[in-house]
Design a protein around this motif. Structure first.
Motif, PDB file in Angstrom:
ATOM      1  N   VAL A  33     -22.592  47.433  -1.508  1.00 21.51           N
ATOM      2  CA  VAL A  33     -22.848  47.028   0.020  1.00 21.51           C
ATOM      3  C   VAL A  33     -22.097  46.063   0.638  1.00 21.51           C
ATOM      4  CG1 VAL A  33     -25.015  46.149   1.149  1.00 21.51           C
ATOM      5  CG2 VAL A  33     -25.108  47.589  -0.575  1.00 21.51           C
ATOM      6  N   GLN A  34     -21.549  45.000  -0.116  1.00 21.23           N
ATOM      7  CA  GLN A  34     -20.830  44.035   0.520  1.00 21.23           C
ATOM      8  C   GLN A  34     -19.508  44.564   0.994  1.00 21.23           C
ATOM      9  OE1 GLN A  34     -20.633  40.713  -2.279  1.00 21.23           O
ATOM     10  NE2 GLN A  34     -22.749  40.465  -2.162  1.00 21.23           N
ATOM     11  N   GLN A  35     -18.875  45.569   0.517  1.00 18.95           N
ATOM     12  CA  GLN A  35     -17.621  46.106   1.075  1.00 18.95           C
ATOM     13  C   GLN A  35     -17.839  47.168   1.989  1.00 18.95           C
ATOM     14  OE1 GLN A  35     -16.652  49.361  -0.182  1.00 18.95           O
ATOM     15  NE2 GLN A  35     -18.670  49.352  -0.775  1.00 18.95           N
ATOM     16  N   LEU A  36     -19.068  47.307   2.515  1.00 17.62           N
ATOM     17  CA  LEU A  36     -19.210  48.387   3.650  1.00 17.62           C
ATOM     18  C   LEU A  36     -19.066  47.674   5.072  1.00 17.62           C
ATOM     19  CD1 LEU A  36     -22.510  49.944   2.420  1.00 17.62           C
ATOM     20  CD2 LEU A  36     -20.198  50.858   2.332  1.00 17.62           C
ATOM     21  N   THR A  37     -17.719  47.248   5.327  1.00 18.65           N
ATOM     22  CA  THR A  37     -17.358  46.735   6.390  1.00 18.65           C
ATOM     23  C   THR A  37     -16.376  47.689   7.419  1.00 18.65           C
ATOM     24  OG1 THR A  37     -15.436  45.694   5.481  1.00 18.65           O
ATOM     25  CG2 THR A  37     -17.228  44.469   5.398  1.00 18.65           C
ATOM     26  N   THR A  38     -16.500  47.373   8.701  1.00 15.37           N
ATOM     27  CA  THR A  38     -15.804  47.924   9.644  1.00 15.37           C
ATOM     28  C   THR A  38     -14.102  47.967   9.159  1.00 15.37           C
ATOM     29  OG1 THR A  38     -17.254  47.770  11.471  1.00 15.37           O
ATOM     30  CG2 THR A  38     -15.046  48.560  12.036  1.00 15.37           C
ATOM     31  N   ALA A  39     -13.704  46.701   8.859  1.00 14.91           N
ATOM     32  CA  ALA A  39     -12.429  46.702   8.424  1.00 14.91           C
ATOM     33  C   ALA A  39     -11.956  47.623   7.223  1.00 14.91           C
ATOM     34  CB  ALA A  39     -12.139  45.131   7.936  1.00 14.91           C
ATOM     35  N   ASN A  40     -12.732  47.583   6.197  1.00 17.37           N
ATOM     36  CA  ASN A  40     -12.694  48.540   5.279  1.00 17.37           C
ATOM     37  C   ASN A  40     -12.493  49.981   5.448  1.00 17.37           C
ATOM     38  OD1 ASN A  40     -12.094  46.648   3.245  1.00 17.37           O
ATOM     39  ND2 ASN A  40     -14.366  46.614   2.572  1.00 17.37           N
TER      40      ASN A  40
END
Length: 239
Positions: free
Chosen positions: A109-116
């Motif tokens: 969940v923590q790596q579900l970012t717009t940048a990624n």
């Protein structure tokens, strides 16, 4: 290793193919795997003449790697609940759902970012062997496009951002903007109805509907014989 589902709608005229355009319909959390096909019946359809249209499900969505959350998401309220009680219950249920779902795999969940997700777009570009790609995004897709251009400007051939999101995600302000536009459009629509009422065969439209008046819409010819249904909007939080 993360798996991202990708689709491609090839250019209709291969001899004139100019490259590829990655497309995203928005969200966040919206599936985009079938978006290229949906665009062929809309305004951007001519792009598919000489460009491949590339759709994908962002990480965490649809056919891409994700968490399947089967936790309870229900706000049990009596029919007599007030609007405020209803909205509060929906907010609390959303918060509970997010908390229980994220607890299944916090690292994911923590790596579900717009940048990624933007980095995933560039991985798609590289996998296709394209030096540069175009990008078309709507709604949250505009935030993704802006992030992609920030990180990978040298890989962008052209970009079309439709219905651009503000730099900061203020859902209350965004909802207010949408409501303001609909209010103005409703006023124009009711004004048109009031001037064309003679062309219809149903009950006359009250002159007051020339002004923006939602009760007029719910009680007009289009809903006659059916009870009006109030509409409420609850903000949905995104991780």
């Amino acid at each position: 290793m993360l798996t991202v589902a990708v689709s491609r709608l090839k250019a209709k005229d291969p001899a004139k193919r100019k490259g590829a355009i990655v497309v995203n319909p928005g969200g966040p959390g919206g599936t985009g795997i079938t978006y290229p096909l949906r665009l062929t019946s809309r305004g951007p359809a001519p792009l598919n003449t000489d460009f491949d249209l590339i759709g994908f499900d962002p990480r965490g969505v649809g056919y891409s790697d994700r968490i399947d959350c089967d936790v309870d998401f229900h706000a049990d309220l009596p029919p007599t609940a007030t609007d405020q009680e209803f909205l509060t219950a929906i907010f609390d249920a959303n918060a509970k759902f997010n908390e229980q779902c994220a607890a299944k795999d916090p690292d994911f969940v923590q790596q579900l970012t717009t940048a990624n997700v933007a980095r995933d777009v560039d991985s798609i570009r590289a996998a296709m062997g394209e030096q540069n790609i175009g990008f078309y995004g709507a709604s949250w897709g505009t935030a993704l496009g802006a992030e992609y251009r920030t990180l990978f400007d040298s890989h962008v051939s052209a970009m079309w951002l439709d219905s651009v999101m503000p730099p900061s995600m203020n859902l209350a302000a965004m909802d207010d903007d949408v409501a303001d536009v609909r209010e103005k459009r409703a006023a124009q629509f009711f004004d048109w109805l009031s001037h064309h009422d003679a062309e219809t065969t149903s009950a006359p439209l009250p002159p007051r509907c020339a002004r923006s008046c939602w009760p007029c819409a719910t009680n007009s010819r289009r809903t006659r014989g059916r009870p009006a249904t109030p509409t409420t909007t609850a903000a949905r939080s995104a991780t």
